[in-house]
Design an enzyme around this catalytic site. Structure first.
Site, mmCIF file in Angstrom:
data_model
loop_
_atom_site.group_PDB
_atom_site.id
_atom_site.type_symbol
_atom_site.label_atom_id
_atom_site.label_comp_id
_atom_site.label_asym_id
_atom_site.label_seq_id
_atom_site.Cartn_x
_atom_site.Cartn_y
_atom_site.Cartn_z
ATOM 1 N N LYS A 91 -118.363 -31.957 -24.638
ATOM 2 C CA LYS A 91 -117.489 -31.870 -25.804
ATOM 3 C C LYS A 91 -116.325 -32.875 -25.803
ATOM 4 O O LYS A 91 -115.832 -33.247 -26.863
ATOM 5 C CB LYS A 91 -116.955 -30.447 -25.953
ATOM 6 C CG LYS A 91 -118.038 -29.487 -26.456
ATOM 7 C CD LYS A 91 -117.426 -28.252 -27.055
ATOM 8 C CE LYS A 91 -118.436 -27.501 -27.908
ATOM 9 N NZ LYS A 91 -119.532 -26.913 -27.098
ATOM 10 N N GLU A 113 -110.965 -26.093 -34.952
ATOM 11 C CA GLU A 113 -111.460 -24.726 -34.913
ATOM 12 C C GLU A 113 -112.153 -24.528 -33.578
ATOM 13 O O GLU A 113 -112.555 -25.512 -32.933
ATOM 14 C CB GLU A 113 -112.472 -24.502 -36.039
ATOM 15 C CG GLU A 113 -113.940 -24.831 -35.692
ATOM 16 C CD GLU A 113 -114.219 -26.320 -35.464
ATOM 17 O OE1 GLU A 113 -113.398 -27.148 -35.897
ATOM 18 O OE2 GLU A 113 -115.257 -26.638 -34.850
ATOM 19 N N SER A 386 -125.754 -30.022 -20.693
ATOM 20 C CA SER A 386 -124.602 -30.193 -21.590
ATOM 21 C C SER A 386 -123.307 -29.650 -21.016
ATOM 22 O O SER A 386 -122.225 -30.108 -21.374
ATOM 23 C CB SER A 386 -124.893 -29.550 -22.951
ATOM 24 O OG SER A 386 -125.249 -28.189 -22.798
HETATM 25 C C1 LIG Z 1 -120.635 -26.194 -27.463
HETATM 26 C C2 LIG Z 1 -121.721 -26.374 -26.496
HETATM 27 C C3 LIG Z 1 -123.059 -26.542 -26.901
HETATM 28 C C4 LIG Z 1 -123.503 -26.449 -28.334
HETATM 29 O O1 LIG Z 1 -122.950 -27.396 -29.189
HETATM 30 P P1 LIG Z 1 -123.801 -28.612 -29.741
HETATM 31 O O2 LIG Z 1 -122.954 -29.174 -30.808
HETATM 32 O O3 LIG Z 1 -125.099 -28.076 -30.243
HETATM 33 O O4 LIG Z 1 -124.004 -29.553 -28.610
HETATM 34 C C5 LIG Z 1 -124.028 -26.772 -25.934
HETATM 35 N N1 LIG Z 1 -123.711 -26.799 -24.620
HETATM 36 C C6 LIG Z 1 -122.442 -26.630 -24.191
HETATM 37 C C7 LIG Z 1 -122.169 -26.645 -22.727
HETATM 38 C C8 LIG Z 1 -121.408 -26.400 -25.101
HETATM 39 O O5 LIG Z 1 -120.155 -26.223 -24.663
#
Ligand SMILES: *Cc1c(COP(=O)(O)O)cnc(C)c1O
Length: 415
Positions: A91, A113, A386
């Site tokens: 993020k 948000e 992610s």
């Molecule tokens: C917020 C988040 C997501 C989902 O958000 P996307 O916009 O779909 O990437 C996925 N993995 C993690 C670790 C997150 O914090």
């Protein structure tokens, strides 16, 4: 390296700018700034972004061969370690990019948000780094459920404003932030948290996350001698997906898999307006949400449904318009795994590789774990990790104890 060019923000039937008249000046100003600074690198904006995401964020993140998973699945599994980015998830790429853009635009205040608090935390960190005041809107219910992230935001100097309307979750928080922005646009930028919202947000957020794909492509060539056969990523709003897919969309040989949250079931209760999943690509239909036409979970009357996932970061009733169109055109495969499978994969990565993933990320891994023949995906598979799972420990323990998972350790150490 593929590059972004100007677009009108339409992707097949999706995208656009479905916003109230009061927001149009803000949207137009932002579109102009996006084109000049991000697309044309005016005043060296992108150079400064790359320097800061390296020194403050810790890029590049590794592309790591997962030895034990590779053996288990019979394919070469590589992990793109976005969990190692500052803040513990992908993020920051977007939050830092947008806060820096706000600075170049002469804005003095940041609003954002947040649902589970991950985007709010990333934005609070980026704003503190750049010396900008930051206010985050968060549904009252989420404030109560996600206290550690509320403290993280406050410690970084952000003000957290609880939103009491509706169910007190992400949907209401986004609406409230848009309302703030409409009246403060002179000095304020709204940092949206995924590839959603009106143009130019979806393309701009994708472009800040494109660095994931640029690195992955380069690292893959260096480490394996070529491009991967498949790239797998979890999809909530779709930002980590679009980030890691962006350099491969044109490379037809690379299979692209967006893994959605199947929740507890794919069926929906139209009467109650409840979807026990967050699989808007698999089970949603065309509608308008938060300023864009896209695939959304809605009932027969077009009311947005309550979504569900064991992972709060995937719990959103919509999805980015570009990703929705890539699925419609067949370039990206939309697949889904349920809550149980995600938890099993959460333990799998922890036990086999010593990496505790976010519950969102666990969905991407679960697609491999669940696949009857992972070798059908190709010889080399990249999974986008992610985020890390520290934020999810409590939820993961609670959800594990409610289930009978084949590979879960006993959590009963406190008894
Ligand atoms: C917020 C988040 C997501 C989902 O958000 P996307 O916009 O779909 O990437 C996925 N993995 C993690 C670790 C997150 O914090």
């Amino acid at each position: 390296m593929s590059e972004s060019t100007r677009t009108d923000g339409k992707f097949g039937p999706y995208g656009g700018q479905y916003v109230p008249e009061a927001l149009m000046p803000a949207i137009e100003e932002l579109t102009d700034a996006y084109e000049r600074y991000v697309l044309e690198n005016e005043d060296g904006f992108m150079d400064e972004f790359r320097q800061r995401i390296r020194d403050f964020g810790g890029r590049p993140t590794p592309l790591q061969r997962a030895d034990n998973l590779s053996e288990r699945y019979g394919v070469e599994v590589y992990l793109k370690r976005e969990d190692l980015l500052h803040g513990g998830a992908h993020k920051l790429n977007n939050a830092l990019g947008q806060c820096l853009l706000a600075k170049y635009m002469g804005k003095e205040r940041i609003v954002a948000e947040t649902g589970a608090g991950q985007h709010g935390t990333a934005t609070a960190m980026a704003a503190a780094h750049l010396g900008m005041p930051c206010e985050v809107y968060m549904g009252r219910r989420d404030v109560n459920r996600q206290r550690p992230n509320v403290f993280r935001m406050r410690i970084n100097g952000a003000e957290v404003n609880p939103v009491d309307t509706g169910r007190g979750t992400l949907k209401e928080a986004i609406s409230e932030t848009m309302r703030d922005w409409a009246t403060t646009v002179e000095n304020t930028h709204y940092v949206i948290g995924s590839v959603v919202g009106p143009h130019p947000f979806p393309v701009m957020v994708r472009d800040f996350h494109r660095i994931i794909a640029e690195e992955t492509k380069r690292q893959s060539v260096e480490q394996t001698g070529g491009l991967p056969d498949a790239v797998v990523a979890c999809a909530g709003g779709g930002s980590n997906t679009m980030g890691i897919f962006s350099e491969f969309v044109e490379a037809e040989s690379v299979g692209l898999y967006a893994v959605e949250a199947g929740g507890s079931s794919l069926s929906v209760d139209e009467e109650e307006g409840v979807a026990p999943n967050s699989a808007s690509l698999s089970t949603g239909s065309e509608g308008v949400l938060h300023g864009a036409r896209t695939r959304v979970l809605q009932d027969r009357d077009g009311q947005i449904m309550e979504s569900h996932s064991v992972s709060s970061g995937l719990d959103y009733a919509g999805v980015g318009p570009e990703l929705a169109n890539l699925v419609d055109t067949g370039r990206v495969q939309a697949v889904n795994v349920d809550d149980d499978a995600a938890l099993e994969a959460f333990h799998r990565l922890s036990q086999d590789e010593g990496i505790i993933p976010a519950l969102e990320t666990a969905h991407a891994l679960a697609y491999l774990e669940e696949h009857e023949d992972p070798t059908a995906l190709g010889e080399t598979v990249v999974v986008n990790v992610s985020g890390r799972g520290d934020k999810d420990l409590e939820a993961a323990i609670e959800e594990t104890e409610r289930r009978d998972l084949p590979n879960a350790p006993s959590m009963g150490v406190f008894e």
